[in-house]
Design a protein around this motif. Structure first.
Motif, PDB file in Angstrom:
ATOM      1  N   ILE A 275       0.826  -1.201   0.000  1.00 56.61           N
ATOM      2  CA  ILE A 275       0.000   0.000   0.000  1.00 56.61           C
ATOM      3  C   ILE A 275       0.864   1.257   0.000  1.00 56.61           C
ATOM      4  O   ILE A 275       0.654   2.175  -0.798  1.00 56.61           O
ATOM      5  CB  ILE A 275      -0.950  -0.006   1.211  1.00 56.61           C
ATOM      6  CG1 ILE A 275      -1.818  -1.274   1.213  1.00 56.61           C
ATOM      7  CG2 ILE A 275      -1.835   1.240   1.191  1.00 56.61           C
ATOM      8  CD1 ILE A 275      -2.687  -1.435  -0.004  1.00 56.61           C
ATOM      9  N   SER A 276       1.848   1.292   0.879  1.00 55.12           N
ATOM     10  CA  SER A 276       2.706   2.484   0.978  1.00 55.12           C
ATOM     11  C   SER A 276       3.478   2.730  -0.310  1.00 55.12           C
ATOM     12  O   SER A 276       3.746   3.885  -0.678  1.00 55.12           O
ATOM     13  CB  SER A 276       3.687   2.321   2.139  1.00 55.12           C
ATOM     14  OG  SER A 276       3.003   2.105   3.362  1.00 55.12           O
ATOM     15  N   SER A 277       3.830   1.664  -1.004  1.00 53.25           N
ATOM     16  CA  SER A 277       4.609   1.796  -2.236  1.00 53.25           C
ATOM     17  C   SER A 277       3.880   2.622  -3.286  1.00 53.25           C
ATOM     18  O   SER A 277       4.506   3.363  -4.057  1.00 53.25           O
ATOM     19  CB  SER A 277       4.937   0.405  -2.796  1.00 53.25           C
ATOM     20  OG  SER A 277       5.614   0.491  -4.023  1.00 53.25           O
ATOM     21  N   PHE A 278       2.538   2.522  -3.310  1.00 52.75           N
ATOM     22  CA  PHE A 278       1.779   3.296  -4.296  1.00 52.75           C
ATOM     23  C   PHE A 278       2.004   4.791  -4.096  1.00 52.75           C
ATOM     24  O   PHE A 278       2.061   5.555  -5.060  1.00 52.75           O
ATOM     25  CB  PHE A 278       0.283   2.987  -4.180  1.00 52.75           C
ATOM     26  CG  PHE A 278      -0.107   1.643  -4.743  1.00 52.75           C
ATOM     27  CD1 PHE A 278       0.249   1.290  -6.027  1.00 52.75           C
ATOM     28  CD2 PHE A 278      -0.837   0.750  -3.985  1.00 52.75           C
ATOM     29  CE1 PHE A 278      -0.108   0.066  -6.554  1.00 52.75           C
ATOM     30  CE2 PHE A 278      -1.193  -0.480  -4.499  1.00 52.75           C
ATOM     31  CZ  PHE A 278      -0.839  -0.830  -5.790  1.00 52.75           C
ATOM     32  N   CYS A 279       2.118   5.240  -2.847  1.00 54.40           N
ATOM     33  CA  CYS A 279       2.337   6.661  -2.574  1.00 54.40           C
ATOM     34  C   CYS A 279       3.680   7.123  -3.123  1.00 54.40           C
ATOM     35  O   CYS A 279       3.779   8.212  -3.714  1.00 54.40           O
ATOM     36  CB  CYS A 279       2.260   6.922  -1.071  1.00 54.40           C
ATOM     37  SG  CYS A 279       0.640   6.568  -0.340  1.00 54.40           S
ATOM     38  N   LEU A 280       4.713   6.313  -2.945  1.00 50.28           N
ATOM     39  CA  LEU A 280       6.028   6.670  -3.467  1.00 50.28           C
ATOM     40  C   LEU A 280       6.016   6.692  -4.990  1.00 50.28           C
ATOM     41  O   LEU A 280       6.667   7.544  -5.619  1.00 50.28           O
ATOM     42  CB  LEU A 280       7.079   5.686  -2.943  1.00 50.28           C
ATOM     43  CG  LEU A 280       8.533   5.929  -3.389  1.00 50.28           C
ATOM     44  CD1 LEU A 280       8.967   7.367  -3.133  1.00 50.28           C
ATOM     45  CD2 LEU A 280       9.470   4.955  -2.681  1.00 50.28           C
ATOM     46  N   GLN A 281       5.290   5.781  -5.615  1.00 49.81           N
ATOM     47  CA  GLN A 281       5.198   5.770  -7.084  1.00 49.81           C
ATOM     48  C   GLN A 281       4.577   7.062  -7.609  1.00 49.81           C
ATOM     49  O   GLN A 281       5.066   7.657  -8.573  1.00 49.81           O
ATOM     50  CB  GLN A 281       4.380   4.565  -7.548  1.00 49.81           C
ATOM     51  CG  GLN A 281       5.054   3.226  -7.307  1.00 49.81           C
ATOM     52  CD  GLN A 281       4.124   2.069  -7.594  1.00 49.81           C
ATOM     53  OE1 GLN A 281       3.458   2.026  -8.614  1.00 49.81           O
ATOM     54  NE2 GLN A 281       4.057   1.110  -6.675  1.00 49.81           N
ATOM     55  N   VAL A 282       3.495   7.502  -6.973  1.00 47.44           N
ATOM     56  CA  VAL A 282       2.856   8.752  -7.393  1.00 47.44           C
ATOM     57  C   VAL A 282       3.784   9.937  -7.139  1.00 47.44           C
ATOM     58  O   VAL A 282       3.890  10.852  -7.972  1.00 47.44           O
ATOM     59  CB  VAL A 282       1.516   8.939  -6.654  1.00 47.44           C
ATOM     60  CG1 VAL A 282       0.962  10.343  -6.882  1.00 47.44           C
ATOM     61  CG2 VAL A 282       0.509   7.895  -7.129  1.00 47.44           C
ATOM     62  N   ALA A 283       4.481   9.921  -6.003  1.00 44.76           N
ATOM     63  CA  ALA A 283       5.415  11.010  -5.695  1.00 44.76           C
ATOM     64  C   ALA A 283       6.485  11.136  -6.772  1.00 44.76           C
ATOM     65  O   ALA A 283       6.839  12.249  -7.185  1.00 44.76           O
ATOM     66  CB  ALA A 283       6.056  10.768  -4.324  1.00 44.76           C
ATOM     67  N   LEU A 284       6.995  10.015  -7.243  1.00 45.26           N
ATOM     68  CA  LEU A 284       8.026  10.058  -8.288  1.00 45.26           C
ATOM     69  C   LEU A 284       7.486  10.688  -9.567  1.00 45.26           C
ATOM     70  O   LEU A 284       8.176  11.485 -10.226  1.00 45.26           O
ATOM     71  CB  LEU A 284       8.540   8.647  -8.570  1.00 45.26           C
ATOM     72  CG  LEU A 284       9.402   8.009  -7.475  1.00 45.26           C
ATOM     73  CD1 LEU A 284       9.716   6.558  -7.822  1.00 45.26           C
ATOM     74  CD2 LEU A 284      10.698   8.789  -7.278  1.00 45.26           C
ATOM     75  N   GLN A 285       6.251  10.355  -9.934  1.00 39.22           N
ATOM     76  CA  GLN A 285       5.673  10.926 -11.149  1.00 39.22           C
ATOM     77  C   GLN A 285       5.470  12.428 -11.014  1.00 39.22           C
ATOM     78  O   GLN A 285       5.771  13.190 -11.943  1.00 39.22           O
ATOM     79  CB  GLN A 285       4.331  10.250 -11.453  1.00 39.22           C
ATOM     80  CG  GLN A 285       4.442   8.773 -11.799  1.00 39.22           C
ATOM     81  CD  GLN A 285       3.084   8.147 -12.034  1.00 39.22           C
ATOM     82  OE1 GLN A 285       2.420   8.433 -13.022  1.00 39.22           O
ATOM     83  NE2 GLN A 285       2.648   7.292 -11.112  1.00 39.22           N
ATOM     84  N   VAL A 286       4.970  12.860  -9.863  1.00 35.00           N
ATOM     85  CA  VAL A 286       4.723  14.289  -9.658  1.00 35.00           C
ATOM     86  C   VAL A 286       6.040  15.059  -9.583  1.00 35.00           C
ATOM     87  O   VAL A 286       6.200  16.111 -10.221  1.00 35.00           O
ATOM     88  CB  VAL A 286       3.898  14.503  -8.374  1.00 35.00           C
ATOM     89  CG1 VAL A 286       3.759  15.988  -8.071  1.00 35.00           C
ATOM     90  CG2 VAL A 286       2.519  13.861  -8.525  1.00 35.00           C
ATOM     91  N   LEU A 287       6.987  14.545  -8.825  1.00 29.09           N
ATOM     92  CA  LEU A 287       8.278  15.223  -8.691  1.00 29.09           C
ATOM     93  C   LEU A 287       9.021  15.277 -10.022  1.00 29.09           C
ATOM     94  O   LEU A 287       9.735  16.245 -10.308  1.00 29.09           O
ATOM     95  CB  LEU A 287       9.136  14.510  -7.642  1.00 29.09           C
ATOM     96  CG  LEU A 287       8.647  14.617  -6.196  1.00 29.09           C
ATOM     97  CD1 LEU A 287       9.428  13.671  -5.298  1.00 29.09           C
ATOM     98  CD2 LEU A 287       8.780  16.051  -5.686  1.00 29.09           C
ATOM     99  N   HIS A 288       8.872  14.260 -10.825  1.00 29.24           N
ATOM    100  CA  HIS A 288       9.521  14.247 -12.144  1.00 29.24           C
ATOM    101  C   HIS A 288       9.043  15.429 -12.987  1.00 29.24           C
ATOM    102  O   HIS A 288       9.823  16.009 -13.753  1.00 29.24           O
ATOM    103  CB  HIS A 288       9.216  12.933 -12.848  1.00 29.24           C
ATOM    104  CG  HIS A 288       9.827  12.828 -14.217  1.00 29.24           C
ATOM    105  ND1 HIS A 288      11.188  12.830 -14.440  1.00 29.24           N
ATOM    106  CD2 HIS A 288       9.253  12.706 -15.447  1.00 29.24           C
ATOM    107  CE1 HIS A 288      11.435  12.713 -15.722  1.00 29.24           C
ATOM    108  NE2 HIS A 288      10.290  12.651 -16.354  1.00 29.24           N
TER     109      HIS A 288
END
Length: 635
Positions: A275-288
């Motif tokens: 579950i937590s991994s999904f948050c990091l995945q979205v963060a990477l897309q936004v930060l990119h």
């Protein structure tokens, strides 16, 4: 199984469809429209509250909000009466915000009502929910209300100045601005970051909050049906998640940095917890998109952590995580956002020499596809292509065609190895020799079937392959077009020299080409013919002429009508006359058809049948404007 001598096992080969990852999501239905007059508030909003439970809505309250939503949908889009209706309804919502949010039907209606709300009413509802943030954020219905409220920001930020609204409605307005409310929510989430990210429902709030703070709403979020109660939307391929950007205050980006730093404190949890991994995945897309340096910092932290784990028996420790269901998804996103030099280094240090093993693995083949999607330089494509090219047929046979399509896409993007990869595809689908079989490549690629399977042939091992029988092929109906087969053809049509694929398309009969155009996946192959810069006007006309006699059937199809509209928009006046004349013979049939009547209107069929000269003048003017626009674009 790689390329090699023919065997009885290879002769009867049907390439399995690609594997799927992710779960589907259901949308909620819309309430039936009611009368336009404004409904009366319920006499008693809340029913008696049970001890230690969420407040419940009475049937009267649900009925009121249902009628209110129906009235809003039927009311004029603008006007003082509508504004007053919204104001009054949102007043009632504010008083019962928690009860609505934690009720399944109520939350779905509230999400739609938020879409009608102006700035101040939404702020008041948000403020009413803030004291119960954890309750709402971790509730299976309430979480979607918070998401919907956050997703109103692109519409409301920078709309009417908040100071003006304060003057008009100062006595009952909220003490905090919309910006303050978002920052307050971010601060509360930041204080208990691990909890919210790890909660099944709370993680949705974190993901949406990250996008709003970054001013980047990802396509996967925009495609989620409003009111959906599913725990996870159908996963769209990461390469298709194109963000929609909007301006945000500098304070939002500062808070986004703070939240990003929270990932670094417990990086192991965000890599290994599903579950937590999904948050990091979205963060990477936004930060990119908005803060590339922070994105690179997070990627380095992920790779560094994984690289220090226990070594794999066959190479880098990263290979173990590429085979894991949870961490592989995170690594897919890392591969997509890495800058080309970093991607090259990652490949050379961890992945080189392991691609064939990854391509055969049921999980690791997905991050391999993302690696191929991220290839943009010849320096990286060369070793990748050399490693994967000998095993294309084996990868297809193992049910991982996505790897092959991603490799073809890389060749298209970089502009290298195009002729070579096409030859390898012909060999993998058993249509390279004899050369007459090459004209059958389009049906084979579209259906992902080898030649013998598609045509139902049996050949002994070592026997000379039979010549292609054009008559037999013409009499056969086109097989079911797969999504990945359609993507393969689209890539090939964008190669610098798509001649072979175009010649194969030209051998399709009218009914076969009609089947392709009417297919949800196959219709995009026709789009590629119409839009590819590598396809000349003459080649395009040669393929499309086989649709003559099929225009009515095309117009009366959901996907075919869209193809016909695209053909029409690019057709010369002579071709338009031919299409209109054929459609005019079945004018009444088109008018009665739910798709055909749109085509008839687009073609101006009534004008064509009754006033031909006026129609020709109108179409000539359209063609003239199109030529002028094209000349401007070319300059």
């Amino acid at each position: 199984m790689g390329l090699g001598p023919r065997s009885p096992h290879k002769v009867g080969r049907r390439f399995p469809a690609g594997g799927k990852r992710g779960r589907g999501a259901k949308g909620s239905g819309r309430p039936s429209p009611g009368r336009e007059r404004q409904p009366r508030p319920p006499p008693d909003g809340l029913s008696e509250r049970a001890p230690d439970s969420h407040p419940h809505l009475s049937p009267e309250a649900l009925g009121y909000f249902r009628r209110a939503l129906s009235a809003l949908k039927e009311a004029p889009e603008t006007g003082e009466e509508r504004d007053l209706m919204v104001h009054n309804i949102m007043k009632e919502v504010e008083a019962q915000a928690l009860a609505l949010s934690t009720n399944r039907t109520g939350s779905e209606m509230l999400q739609e009502l938020l879409g009608f709300s102006s700035l101040k009413p939404l702020c008041r509802v948000w403020a009413a929910l803030r004291s119960n943030l954890r309750t709402v954020a971790c509730h299976r219905c309430g979480v979607h209300v918070l998401q919907s409220a956050l997703l109103q920001l692109p519409r409301l930020l920078g709309s009417v100045a908040e100071e003006e609204e304060e003057e008009e409605d100062g006595k009952d307005g909220p003490t905090e601005t919309l910006e303050d409310l978002v920052l307050g929510l971010a601060a509360e989430v930041c204080d208990d970051f691990l909890f919210y990210c790890g909660d099944t429902h709370g993680s949705f709030v974190v993901r949406t909050l990250l996008q709003v703070l970054g001013g980047t709403i990802l396509e996967s979020e925009r495609a989620r049906p409003r009111g959906s109660q599913s725990s996870e939307a159908q996963r769209a391929p990461a390469r298709e998640c194109k963000p929609a950007d909007f301006e945000v205050p500098e304070t939002f980006l500062n808070r986004l940095q703070d939240l990003s730093s929270c990932f670094l404190k417990d990086i192991a949890v965000f890599i290994t917890d599903k579950i937590s991994s999904f948050c990091l995945q979205v963060a990477l897309q936004v930060l990119h998109c908005r803060l590339p340096q922070f994105c690179a910092h997070l990627c380095n932290a992920v790779i560094s952590y994984l690289s220090t784990r226990s070594s794999s028996v066959d190479g880098s420790p990263l290979l173990l995580f590429l085979r894991d269901q949870t961490s592989s998804r995170l690594l897919e996103q890392v591969l997509l956002v890495l800058e080309p030099p970093k991607l090259q280094s990652l490949f050379e240090e961890h992945l080189q020499g392991q691609l064939q093993t990854l391509a055969a693995h049921p999980i690791a083949n997905f991050p391999l596809q993302r690696l191929l999607d991220a290839v943009t330089t010849p320096e990286l494509l060369f070793p990748v292509f050399e490693e994967l090219s000998p095993v294309l047929e084996g990868v297809l046979a193992q049910g991982h065609p996505g790897v092959v399509i991603a490799l073809v896409g890389a060749c298209r993007r970089v502009g290298a190895y195009q002729a070579k990869v096409l030859q390898l595809l012909l060999e993998a689908f058993h249509c390279a020799e004899p050369s007459s079989r090459q004209l059958a490549c389009v049906p084979l690629f579209a259906t992902l079937m080898a030649y013998e399977v598609y045509y139902g042939l049996t050949e002994e091992e070592g026997a000379v392959p039979a010549e292609h029988q054009v008559e037999t092929a013409s009499a056969r109906a086109l097989g079911d077009v797969t999504v990945l087969g359609s993507l393969l053809l689209q890539h090939l049509l964008h190669f610098s020299t798509p001649g072979l694929v175009l010649r194969s398309l030209g051998t399709l009969t009218g009914p076969q080409l009609l089947t392709l155009a009417q297919s949800p996946a196959g219709s995009h192959v026709l789009d590629a013919i119409l839009t590819s810069p590598s396809v000349t006007r003459k080649q395009r006309r040669r393929v499309l002429q086989n649709l003559k006699g099929q225009y009515v059937a095309l117009a009366c199809s959901r996907h075919g009508s869209r193809v016909l509209d695209a053909i029409w928009s690019g057709a010369a006046l002579g071709a338009r006359k031919e299409i209109a004349a054929e459609l005019g013979e079945k004018n009444q049939e088109l008018i009665r058809d739910p798709f055909g009547h749109h085509v008839a209107r687009n073609v101006a069929l009534t004008t064509f049948l009754k006033r031909r000269e006026a129609w020709e003048q109108q179409q000539g003017a359209v063609a003239k404007r199109r030529r002028a626009l094209n000349s401007i674009l070319e300059d």
